[in-house]
Motif scaffolding. Structure first.
Motif, PDB file in Angstrom:
ATOM      1  N   PHE A   1     -66.807  38.969   7.975  1.00  0.00           N
ATOM      2  CA  PHE A   1     -66.418  39.489   6.859  1.00  0.00           C
ATOM      3  C   PHE A   1     -65.839  38.351   5.679  1.00  0.00           C
ATOM      4  O   PHE A   1     -66.352  38.888   4.274  1.00  0.00           O
ATOM      5  CB  PHE A   1     -65.148  40.574   7.066  1.00  0.00           C
ATOM      6  CG  PHE A   1     -66.230  41.972   7.313  1.00  0.00           C
ATOM      7  CD1 PHE A   1     -66.276  42.836   5.961  1.00  0.00           C
ATOM      8  CD2 PHE A   1     -66.138  42.438   8.509  1.00  0.00           C
ATOM      9  CE1 PHE A   1     -66.470  43.436   6.095  1.00  0.00           C
ATOM     10  CE2 PHE A   1     -66.070  43.545   8.444  1.00  0.00           C
ATOM     11  CZ  PHE A   1     -67.045  44.424   7.402  1.00  0.00           C
ATOM     12  N   ASP A   2     -65.679  37.648   6.054  1.00  0.00           N
ATOM     13  CA  ASP A   2     -64.655  36.437   5.025  1.00  0.00           C
ATOM     14  C   ASP A   2     -65.601  35.823   4.573  1.00  0.00           C
ATOM     15  O   ASP A   2     -65.809  35.140   2.943  1.00  0.00           O
ATOM     16  CB  ASP A   2     -63.640  34.850   6.268  1.00  0.00           C
ATOM     17  CG  ASP A   2     -62.091  36.109   6.540  1.00  0.00           C
ATOM     18  OD1 ASP A   2     -62.430  37.034   6.078  1.00  0.00           O
ATOM     19  OD2 ASP A   2     -62.259  35.529   7.391  1.00  0.00           O
ATOM     20  N   LEU A   3     -67.146  35.755   5.857  1.00  0.00           N
ATOM     21  CA  LEU A   3     -68.288  34.698   5.156  1.00  0.00           C
ATOM     22  C   LEU A   3     -68.608  35.690   3.832  1.00  0.00           C
ATOM     23  O   LEU A   3     -69.190  34.905   2.653  1.00  0.00           O
ATOM     24  CB  LEU A   3     -68.985  34.151   6.189  1.00  0.00           C
ATOM     25  CG  LEU A   3     -68.673  33.080   6.802  1.00  0.00           C
ATOM     26  CD1 LEU A   3     -69.178  32.928   8.121  1.00  0.00           C
ATOM     27  CD2 LEU A   3     -68.641  31.767   5.964  1.00  0.00           C
ATOM     28  N   ASP A   4     -68.594  36.504   4.384  1.00  0.00           N
ATOM     29  CA  ASP A   4     -68.836  37.493   3.156  1.00  0.00           C
ATOM     30  C   ASP A   4     -68.703  38.048   1.875  1.00  0.00           C
ATOM     31  O   ASP A   4     -69.258  37.972   0.694  1.00  0.00           O
ATOM     32  CB  ASP A   4     -70.140  38.748   3.458  1.00  0.00           C
ATOM     33  CG  ASP A   4     -71.030  38.621   4.840  1.00  0.00           C
ATOM     34  OD1 ASP A   4     -71.775  37.915   4.806  1.00  0.00           O
ATOM     35  OD2 ASP A   4     -71.335  39.569   5.658  1.00  0.00           O
ATOM     36  N   GLY A   5     -67.899  37.718   2.025  1.00  0.00           N
ATOM     37  CA  GLY A   5     -65.890  37.961   0.876  1.00  0.00           C
ATOM     38  C   GLY A   5     -66.318  36.638  -0.157  1.00  0.00           C
ATOM     39  O   GLY A   5     -66.796  36.698  -0.791  1.00  0.00           O
ATOM     40  N   GLU A   6     -66.673  36.039   0.372  1.00  0.00           N
ATOM     41  CA  GLU A   6     -66.720  34.355  -0.210  1.00  0.00           C
ATOM     42  C   GLU A   6     -67.575  34.509  -1.024  1.00  0.00           C
ATOM     43  O   GLU A   6     -68.237  33.761  -2.199  1.00  0.00           O
ATOM     44  CB  GLU A   6     -66.364  33.389   0.458  1.00  0.00           C
ATOM     45  CG  GLU A   6     -64.901  32.772   1.544  1.00  0.00           C
ATOM     46  CD  GLU A   6     -64.207  32.402   0.543  1.00  0.00           C
ATOM     47  OE1 GLU A   6     -64.876  32.266  -1.000  1.00  0.00           O
ATOM     48  OE2 GLU A   6     -63.168  32.722   1.182  1.00  0.00           O
TER      49      GLU A   6
ATOM     50  N   ARG B   1     -59.080  38.999  -5.645  1.00  0.00           N
ATOM     51  CA  ARG B   1     -58.187  39.758  -5.749  1.00  0.00           C
ATOM     52  C   ARG B   1     -59.069  41.472  -4.525  1.00  0.00           C
ATOM     53  O   ARG B   1     -59.291  41.964  -3.959  1.00  0.00           O
ATOM     54  CB  ARG B   1     -57.178  39.969  -6.666  1.00  0.00           C
ATOM     55  CG  ARG B   1     -55.996  39.206  -6.710  1.00  0.00           C
ATOM     56  CD  ARG B   1     -55.518  39.357  -5.305  1.00  0.00           C
ATOM     57  NE  ARG B   1     -53.812  39.049  -5.695  1.00  0.00           N
ATOM     58  CZ  ARG B   1     -53.219  38.013  -4.656  1.00  0.00           C
ATOM     59  NH1 ARG B   1     -53.930  38.302  -3.699  1.00  0.00           N
ATOM     60  NH2 ARG B   1     -52.244  37.148  -5.414  1.00  0.00           N
ATOM     61  N   LEU B   2     -60.001  41.533  -6.011  1.00  0.00           N
ATOM     62  CA  LEU B   2     -60.858  42.960  -5.556  1.00  0.00           C
ATOM     63  C   LEU B   2     -61.511  42.984  -4.014  1.00  0.00           C
ATOM     64  O   LEU B   2     -61.805  43.607  -3.135  1.00  0.00           O
ATOM     65  CB  LEU B   2     -61.855  42.606  -6.301  1.00  0.00           C
ATOM     66  CG  LEU B   2     -61.153  42.960  -8.168  1.00  0.00           C
ATOM     67  CD1 LEU B   2     -62.045  43.615  -8.591  1.00  0.00           C
ATOM     68  CD2 LEU B   2     -60.294  44.354  -7.881  1.00  0.00           C
ATOM     69  N   VAL B   3     -62.477  41.605  -4.301  1.00  0.00           N
ATOM     70  CA  VAL B   3     -62.447  40.905  -2.328  1.00  0.00           C
ATOM     71  C   VAL B   3     -61.373  41.302  -1.272  1.00  0.00           C
ATOM     72  O   VAL B   3     -62.379  41.791  -0.097  1.00  0.00           O
ATOM     73  CB  VAL B   3     -63.481  40.102  -2.665  1.00  0.00           C
ATOM     74  CG1 VAL B   3     -64.469  39.791  -1.083  1.00  0.00           C
ATOM     75  CG2 VAL B   3     -64.843  40.130  -3.678  1.00  0.00           C
ATOM     76  N   ARG B   4     -61.065  40.376  -1.770  1.00  0.00           N
ATOM     77  CA  ARG B   4     -59.858  40.224  -0.566  1.00  0.00           C
ATOM     78  C   ARG B   4     -59.557  41.453  -0.482  1.00  0.00           C
ATOM     79  O   ARG B   4     -59.065  42.216   1.151  1.00  0.00           O
ATOM     80  CB  ARG B   4     -58.722  39.630  -0.977  1.00  0.00           C
ATOM     81  CG  ARG B   4     -59.607  37.499  -0.341  1.00  0.00           C
ATOM     82  CD  ARG B   4     -60.155  37.665   0.681  1.00  0.00           C
ATOM     83  NE  ARG B   4     -60.705  36.304   0.799  1.00  0.00           N
ATOM     84  CZ  ARG B   4     -61.274  35.921   1.448  1.00  0.00           C
ATOM     85  NH1 ARG B   4     -61.820  36.948   2.254  1.00  0.00           N
ATOM     86  NH2 ARG B   4     -61.727  34.832   0.932  1.00  0.00           N
ATOM     87  N   ALA B   5     -58.970  42.456  -1.036  1.00  0.00           N
ATOM     88  CA  ALA B   5     -58.273  43.821  -1.338  1.00  0.00           C
ATOM     89  C   ALA B   5     -59.478  44.402   0.031  1.00  0.00           C
ATOM     90  O   ALA B   5     -59.535  45.767   0.820  1.00  0.00           O
ATOM     91  CB  ALA B   5     -57.785  44.703  -2.360  1.00  0.00           C
ATOM     92  N   PHE B   6     -60.243  44.478  -0.121  1.00  0.00           N
ATOM     93  CA  PHE B   6     -61.927  45.190  -0.251  1.00  0.00           C
ATOM     94  C   PHE B   6     -62.023  44.754   1.706  1.00  0.00           C
ATOM     95  O   PHE B   6     -62.093  45.184   2.765  1.00  0.00           O
ATOM     96  CB  PHE B   6     -63.607  45.220  -0.236  1.00  0.00           C
ATOM     97  CG  PHE B   6     -64.414  45.368   0.543  1.00  0.00           C
ATOM     98  CD1 PHE B   6     -64.629  47.019   0.446  1.00  0.00           C
ATOM     99  CD2 PHE B   6     -65.621  44.798   1.397  1.00  0.00           C
ATOM    100  CE1 PHE B   6     -65.582  47.846   1.028  1.00  0.00           C
ATOM    101  CE2 PHE B   6     -66.339  45.522   1.714  1.00  0.00           C
ATOM    102  CZ  PHE B   6     -66.124  46.472   1.312  1.00  0.00           C
TER     103      PHE B   6
END
Length: 765
Positions: free
Chosen positions: A116-121, A162-167
């Protein structure tokens, strides 16, 4: 809604706390349905896939996991809203904790959370590029708001981070399959693309109306001559040649954060609609203005380059615009598009041959279009291309030339790109946003095709499948494209889905390269420490051959193993070091004929000596035999003792030596380096892209994948995650001084190609 224009500073400012609260309310109002609104479209897509009968067996698992998520939809929406609200609270009071978004202690993460973190980045990076201009405006105004609040400027509460980390924090404890995770991110990206353009426009309007707009300055200057821009760059610090400058980025930076509506015309071209992206998503007026300014600057550079080449005879007659030879009727865009459509399905051998020779593609495109004109009944002696049509032809030719000059594309890929030349000429004629808009479907498809083909020699079945899919897609573009960009979108979606696994393999390849490099460095450091310990003990005095051989071979090997495997156990390390000192002392006791003390010493050392011999690969019987030989040697006081050669310095690994021979000649390696350049190289971070040229003149894009905590060396990998070079900052400074390293390569192939086009235009002027 106030009628004030953006960018006008008002004398009276609203209460900053109330403004921030209003920003939070509007943000939650715009995004409050997420992520619950994602599940319906994903469920429909899963049902459609299950009806296709494609043989895949993951739909059931995805549907089951999605059903669980839908049962928790209300809690997911609430958690998402809480994370967004927490971002605003953190901006108001930076010391406040924001659970799940930042400020958490370091902990071990699971494989799913890492994915999830990699896709979020990746999504953060995409959104940063897509909304670069409106985000710059929002950040500037929020900074003024933070000053009014008396708080330091923190992380943008409505920014992509913020938007991606919240997701991603919503799914911290959820069980999500890999394919469902990809669908979630893809749908979330689509929802943000639908919402963020309007939301950022509203936020900027709200801040401007509340008095937190930046002063309206002079309108941005018109695009000056490219020669003046080049001279301006030459006047800068000479080290800027190493840290590549991007002319179009500089032009974009000249557009102020605040603007007045109507100050810029929208991008020209039949396919360009003001305020809307090629795929129908809304685009803010700031993006329209920036693209117009960027396109104007690019055209100015291109015109200056073309005129200079014509004056100096640098263009062959067939390549020179015909309007410079006589007054002729300029062909309409639809006429040239008709010629291109006639030629599009025909064999592309001429383009494939032209791509093999730099600078020939533009001439070949014009020759083919003139041939098409004759077939359609146009007399080439009485017609010519318009300036816009010349621009489209030259930009496509320079773009494809740049792709082949600066990317490791094999001969097999040349035919793939040759088929795409005429379709991209049609795209450039009808929609010139393709050269300045990162989200353009044709641009994204070319990025995906280059990602599939670059450095791909078809050695593995996966690589061959990628090449075949890229070839099939290029053929589909030739047969299906008829000025409808949806063809590019569908082709990109298909290829990008296949590339997802390819990217995962690249990430794993990078991780393996980093781990292998770190392991070799640890082994090298352990050997160096062991060699130093051997030198200190052998240099103490004359020793018997048995003791010297034991210290330089079994004991050294044992010490290396201890340093590698038990480096954090100081007791074990001290015990291993003490064994070497004890053996030297035992040799001295034997020389002084102090038999009883020697016997006591050897009895005490026997267990650790046996352990030392066993770690060298000897079984118990062989270890006992070696121990007996050592005792016999020490039992004779008059045994010959002499100085023994000390171990030489550790040799450089063969693969590292081969890498250095590929990029650093002996003279350059022995020469000095620029301290300032070396310092700037130390500032490189993982993820930074560079362009590296070997001694044969071949240039590749490389990424800083890892920084060694032991030696501070940098691991550089190519776009396929394969190790290209491991070098220190000083060695990189030498490469940069010799012109074989440039910092600043773009992340995508199209961006990098356009950067090189601009640099080429600047150099030729």
């Amino acid at each position: 809604m106030s009628g004030h224009l953006h960018g006008v500073v008002h004398n009276t400012r609203a209460d900053p706390a109330r403004v921030l609260e209003e920003l939070k309310r509007q943000t939650l109002e715009q995004l409050g349905g997420l992520p619950g609104s994602l599940y319906g479209p994903i469920e429909d897509a899963l049902k459609a896939d299950s009806l296709k009968g494609d043989g895949r067996n993951h739909q059931f698992e995805d549907q089951a996991a999605l059903w669980v998520l839908r049962q928790q939809q209300a809690s997911h929406v609430m958690a998402f809203r809480q994370q967004i609200a927490a971002g605003f609270e953190a901006y108001r009071a930076p010391g406040a904790a924001v659970g799940g978004v930042g400020g958490s202690p370091l902990t071990l993460v699971g494989e799913q959370q890492l994915a999830f973190d990699l896709d979020g980045e990746r999504l953060i990076e995409l959104l940063e590029h897509r909304y670069q201009r409106p985000l710059e405006m929002v950040r500037a105004r929020l900074q003024m708001l933070a000053q009014a609040l008396g708080a330091p400027d923190g992380v943008n509460p409505i920014g992509p981070y913020r938007l991606v980390r919240a997701f991603t924090s919503v799914y911290a404890d959820a069980q999500v399959t890999e394919s469902l995770r990809m669908r979630l991110f893809r749908q979330y990206e689509q929802e943000l693309a639908r919402l963020l353009g309007d939301m950022y426009a509203r936020i900027n309007q709200l801040l401007a109306t509340a008095g937190y707009g930046m002063a309206a300055g002079a309108p941005p200057p018109a695009a000056g001559p490219a020669r003046a821009a080049a001279e301006d760059r030459r006047d800068r610090n000479t080290l800027d040649g190493v840290f590549d400058t991007v002319p179009h980025r500089e032009a974009a930076a000249s557009v102020p954060h605040d603007y007045q509506q109507g100050s810029y015309p929208p991008p020209a071209g039949p396919g360009a609609s003001p305020g809307y992206a090629a795929q129908g998503a809304p685009v803010s007026q700031v993006e329209v203005a920036a693209m117009a300014a960027e396109l104007a600057e690019l055209r100015t550079q291109l015109h200056a380059w073309r005129e200079g080449m014509i004056k100096t005879g640098g263009l062959p007659p067939g390549h020179q615009p015909q309007r410079t030879m006589a007054q002729r009727r300029e062909l309409r865009v639809d006429e040239v598009v008709g010629m291109a459509s006639l030629l599009q399905p025909e064999p592309s051998d001429a383009f494939a041959r032209a791509l093999a020779v730099s600078g020939r593609l533009g001439e070949t495109i014009r020759d083919q279009l003139y041939d098409g004109a004759r077939r359609l009944g146009f007399n080439p002696d009485q017609t010519c291309f318009s300036p816009e049509e010349d621009d489209a032809i030259d930009l496509v030719a320079l773009l494809f030339d740049s792709l082949f000059r600066n990317h490791a594309l094999q001969d097999r890929a040349r035919r793939v790109y040759a088929r795409l030349v005429m379709p991209y000429v049609k795209v450039a004629l009808t929609d010139n946003e393709v050269f300045v808009k990162r989200e353009h479907p044709a641009r994204r498809l070319l990025d995906a095709i280059t990602e599939a083909c670059e450095g791909n020699d078809g050695e593995t079945p996966q690589d061959r499948d990628l090449l075949e899919r890229a070839s099939d897609i290029s053929q589909r573009i030739v047969s299906d494209y008829n000025e409808d960009l949806a063809v590019f979108e569908l082709a990109h979606a298909e290829l990008d889905a296949m590339l997802a696994q390819h990217r995962r393999r690249i990430e794993l390849q990078e991780q393996r390269a980093a781990k292998a490099t770190y392991g070799r460095e640890r082994l090298g450091a352990a050997r160096s420490q062991a060699d130093q310990a051997v030198r200190e003990r052998i240099a103490d005095g004359k020793l018997t051959s048995a003791v010297a051989d034991f210290i330089s071979t079994p004991w050294r090997h044992h010490l290396v193993q201890v340093l590698l495997r038990e480096n954090e156990d100081p007791k074990r390390r001290a015990q291993a070091m003490a064994l070497g000192d004890a053996l030297v002392m035992a040799d001295k006791l034997a020389a002084e004929n102090r038999g009883r003390e020697l016997a006591d010493q050897l009895l005490a050392l026997q267990p650790i000596i046996i352990q030392c011999l066993s770690s060298s690969g000897l079984d118990e019987s062989a270890a006992q035999h070696a121990m007996a030989g050592l005792v016999r040697a020490l039992a004779t006081p008059d045994k010959e003792r002499a100085d023994h050669p000390q171990p030489s310095a550790a040799e450089v690994e063969e693969d590292v030596a081969e890498e250095r021979r590929r990029y650093l000649d002996d003279q350059a390696a022995q020469g000095g380096h620029d301290p300032l350049l070396a310092e700037r190289m130390r500032q490189l971070e993982p993820g930074d892209w560079l362009r590296l040229t070997n001694l044969q003149g071949e240039t590749i894009a490389v990424k800083v994948a890892w920084l060694s905590p032991l030696t501070s060396r940098l691991l550089l990998v190519n776009r396929r995650g394969v190790r290209a070079l491991v070098a220190s900052a000083e060695e990189l400074a030498v490469l940069a001084s010799n012109g074989r390293l440039v910092v600043g390569a773009e992340r995508t192939a199209f961006d990098e190609a356009m950067r090189q086009v601009r640099r080429h235009l600047d150099r030729v002027i």
